[in-house]
Write a protein that holds these residues in place. Structure first.
Motif, mmCIF file in Angstrom:
data_model
loop_
_atom_site.group_PDB
_atom_site.id
_atom_site.type_symbol
_atom_site.label_atom_id
_atom_site.label_comp_id
_atom_site.label_asym_id
_atom_site.label_seq_id
_atom_site.Cartn_x
_atom_site.Cartn_y
_atom_site.Cartn_z
ATOM 1 N N ARG A 37 5.524 2.678 3.622
ATOM 2 C CA ARG A 37 5.808 4.063 4.011
ATOM 3 C C ARG A 37 7.294 4.410 3.907
ATOM 4 O O ARG A 37 8.150 3.532 3.755
ATOM 5 N N LYS A 38 7.562 5.708 4.007
ATOM 6 C CA LYS A 38 8.924 6.208 3.850
ATOM 7 C C LYS A 38 9.827 5.794 4.990
ATOM 8 O O LYS A 38 11.059 5.699 4.819
ATOM 9 N N ALA B 195 1.187 13.030 1.122
ATOM 10 C CA ALA B 195 2.425 13.382 1.802
ATOM 11 C C ALA B 195 2.276 13.368 3.310
ATOM 12 O O ALA B 195 3.269 13.192 4.033
ATOM 13 N N ASP B 196 1.058 13.554 3.831
ATOM 14 C CA ASP B 196 0.846 13.560 5.278
ATOM 15 C C ASP B 196 0.657 12.163 5.848
ATOM 16 O O ASP B 196 0.302 12.003 7.016
ATOM 17 N N GLY B 197 0.901 11.124 5.033
ATOM 18 C CA GLY B 197 0.785 9.750 5.500
ATOM 19 C C GLY B 197 -0.568 9.124 5.294
ATOM 20 O O GLY B 197 -0.741 7.929 5.562
ATOM 21 N N SER B 198 -1.526 9.887 4.823
ATOM 22 C CA SER B 198 -2.871 9.345 4.648
ATOM 23 C C SER B 198 -3.042 8.758 3.259
ATOM 24 O O SER B 198 -2.270 9.027 2.329
ATOM 25 N N VAL B 199 -4.077 7.940 3.118
ATOM 26 C CA VAL B 199 -4.514 7.419 1.828
ATOM 27 C C VAL B 199 -5.897 7.999 1.566
ATOM 28 O O VAL B 199 -6.823 7.800 2.358
ATOM 29 N N GLY C 63 -1.069 11.343 9.540
ATOM 30 C CA GLY C 63 -0.143 11.545 10.645
ATOM 31 C C GLY C 63 1.027 10.593 10.667
ATOM 32 O O GLY C 63 1.939 10.754 11.483
ATOM 33 N N HIS C 64 1.044 9.615 9.777
ATOM 34 C CA HIS C 64 2.166 8.690 9.696
ATOM 35 C C HIS C 64 3.130 9.139 8.594
ATOM 36 O O HIS C 64 2.939 10.180 7.962
ATOM 37 N N ALA C 65 4.165 8.332 8.360
ATOM 38 C CA ALA C 65 5.154 8.678 7.341
ATOM 39 C C ALA C 65 4.514 8.674 5.954
ATOM 40 O O ALA C 65 3.486 8.035 5.713
#
Length: 486
Positions: A334-335, A253-257, A313-315
């Motif tokens: 991404r969202k 959810a925080d943009g990371s994989v 830190g990304h969408a």
């Protein structure tokens, strides 16, 4: 409902329709039976890349059986076997007859944490924990891969990974049938009841589906559970010798994989398997004279250990896919409508060091569907929630890496590990080559490339399944075929 289509000279036609089924129920009268339980939705379907032969006719040259995995709104995954009673090869170009196709439910892949109460082993009846419950969504994401390194398309053990909302992951292992026929067994192989098929001849379909529990279960913090992909084991020639696990990528959810270990030992060229003369999933190196030898399949690491966290830190991550030929390279949808491409090179300490090499902005709507073309990954497809499908040309990076790998192989020591892909080649220009503006009347939910690289199948929230020509088809906005699912 699962529909199985087949392409003929005149177009597509239905080969088999697997009707919706209710979740299994035990014989306990207090629990509703299959006849009264409501059917559950199917979220994901995947064909296994591993070939499984039907040896019921006692022929070593029997045609392969297609294995289909379906994840839906219950805490289990259904494994079907698709057979052609005319003994045609399902992987060939021969025309298949719909009336000759049969589909049998062979296995339930079930979680270990929801087991029955009678000793924790599989029972003849399905544990009541598998009944559908209010607000239960089951496994939202599913992936399957062949744990093998080499050119033999018929070898390799099967690895299935699935995730639920909240990042709870289960990983199942299925030993290569060719190794099982030679007397090998997987390390600690207690997944299926030993007497489950006691009255079934070899190769025949059991009267009741078997229940297979996972080799590993774990939870990845902050993972959404809706995006999951297995790093291709077939590219093991390019992975570091320090990496022993099959790795799994999950969107967060925080943009990371989150790239984490599964605890399953990855196939590598020349790696011994628990004392047996063979690599995990390598049928060519196993001697038929060896009987009941245990093959090591667990790496000894802790399942769920995070190797790397990329893109924080990304969408929010909505979709992801690994490149089929470039090692440690994957794309993320991404969202916010952006697409990021990441790649890694090994440092002096053999640690993975990922960095973003491309940032694409094709849309302002969430990119819910994403995939590379097969077999070479020359194109990258993305579908958004506005019904658009985009096609990007990423072939320059693949060609540059192939050239660099071939030149390095000829100049370097054969015992040295192959080089990692140079970032300069991965960062080669990416071009938008086509866009279908009205591919679907709603969200593009999923897409699957054809193995020959010529076509792409998409499905949307409008209930339509469409097949596109990867060339001019997307640009014209006219699909090759379209199906309305009702």
């Amino acid at each position: 409902t699962i529909h199985h289509y087949y392409l003929t000279m005149s177009g597509y036609r239905t080969l088999h329709r697997i009707p919706p089924t209710a979740p299994p129920s035990p014989s306990d009268a207090s629990v509703a039976s299959d006849a009264t339980s409501p059917p559950t939705p199917t979220w994901r379907v995947k064909f296994s890349p591993c070939r499984h032969h039907d040896h019921s006719n006692n022929s070593s040259r029997s045609p392969p059986v297609l294995r289909l995995l379906a994840a839906g709104g219950t805490n289990l995954i259904r494994a079907y076997s698709l057979r052609d009673t005319t003994e045609k090869d399902l992987h060939s170009d021969d025309v298949l007859v719909a009336s000759a196709m049969t589909a049998s439910l062979d296995e339930y892949l079930v979680p270990r944490r929801h087991r029955g109460e009678r000793g924790g082993d599989e029972d003849d009846d399905v544990p009541s924990a598998f009944q559908r419950r209010p607000l239960e969504l089951g496994y939202a994401s599913l992936d399957v891969t062949r744990n093998h390194v080499g050119e033999d398309a018929s070898s390799g053990s099967e690895i299935v990974a699935a995730s639920q909302l909240g990042g709870r992951v289960a990983v199942w292992f299925r030993l290569d049938p060719a190794l099982a026929e030679k007397g090998f067994v997987a390390e600690g192989d207690v997944d299926v009841r030993p007497d489950a098929d006691a009255d079934v001849d070899a190769g025949e379909t059991p009267s009741k589906p078997r229940f297979v529990r996972p080799r590993a279960e774990f939870r990845v913090p902050n993972a959404t559970g809706t995006t999951l992909a297995i790093r291709p084991p077939r590219l093991g020639n390019y992975y570091s010798n320090a990496e022993t696990d099959v790795l799994l990528a999950l969107g967060c959810a925080d943009g990371s994989v989150a790239l984490c270990k599964t605890g399953i030992l990855a196939a590598r060229p020349g790696r011994p398997s628990g004392g047996a003369a063979g690599v995990v999933g390598d049928t060519s190196s196993a001697s038929s004279t060896q009987r009941r030898q245990s093959l090591q399949i667990m790496s000894g690491s802790t399942p769920g250990d995070i190797v790397a966290s990329i893109g924080e830190g990304h969408a929010c991550v909505m979709s992801l896919d690994f490149h089929p030929t470039l090692p440690n390279t994957f794309a993320v949808g991404r969202k916010d409508g952006t697409v990021d491409i990441y790649s890694s090179s090994h440092g002096d300490d053999d640690r993975l060091a990922f960095r973003r090499v491309h940032h694409l902005v094709p849309s302002h709507h969430p990119i819910r569907a994403l995939t590379y073309s097969r077999p070479d990954g020359a194109l990258l497809f993305a579908g958004d929630d506005d019904g658009k499908v985009f096609s990007f040309d990423v072939s320059i990076a693949s060609a540059a890496f192939a050239a660099a790998s071939s030149s390095s192989a000829g100049a370097s020591d054969a015992s040295a590990p192959p080089p990692s892909p140079p970032w300069a080649s991965i960062a080669a220009p990416v071009k938008l080559v086509a866009c279908a503006l009205t591919a679907h009347r709603g969200w593009v939910m999923h897409m699957a490339p054809f193995p020959d690289g010529r076509r792409l199948a998409t499905c949307g929230s409008d209930g339509a399944v469409k097949v596109w020509d990867c060339g001019k088809g997307l640009g014209s906005g006219v699909p090759v075929h379209s199906f309305e699912i009702v």
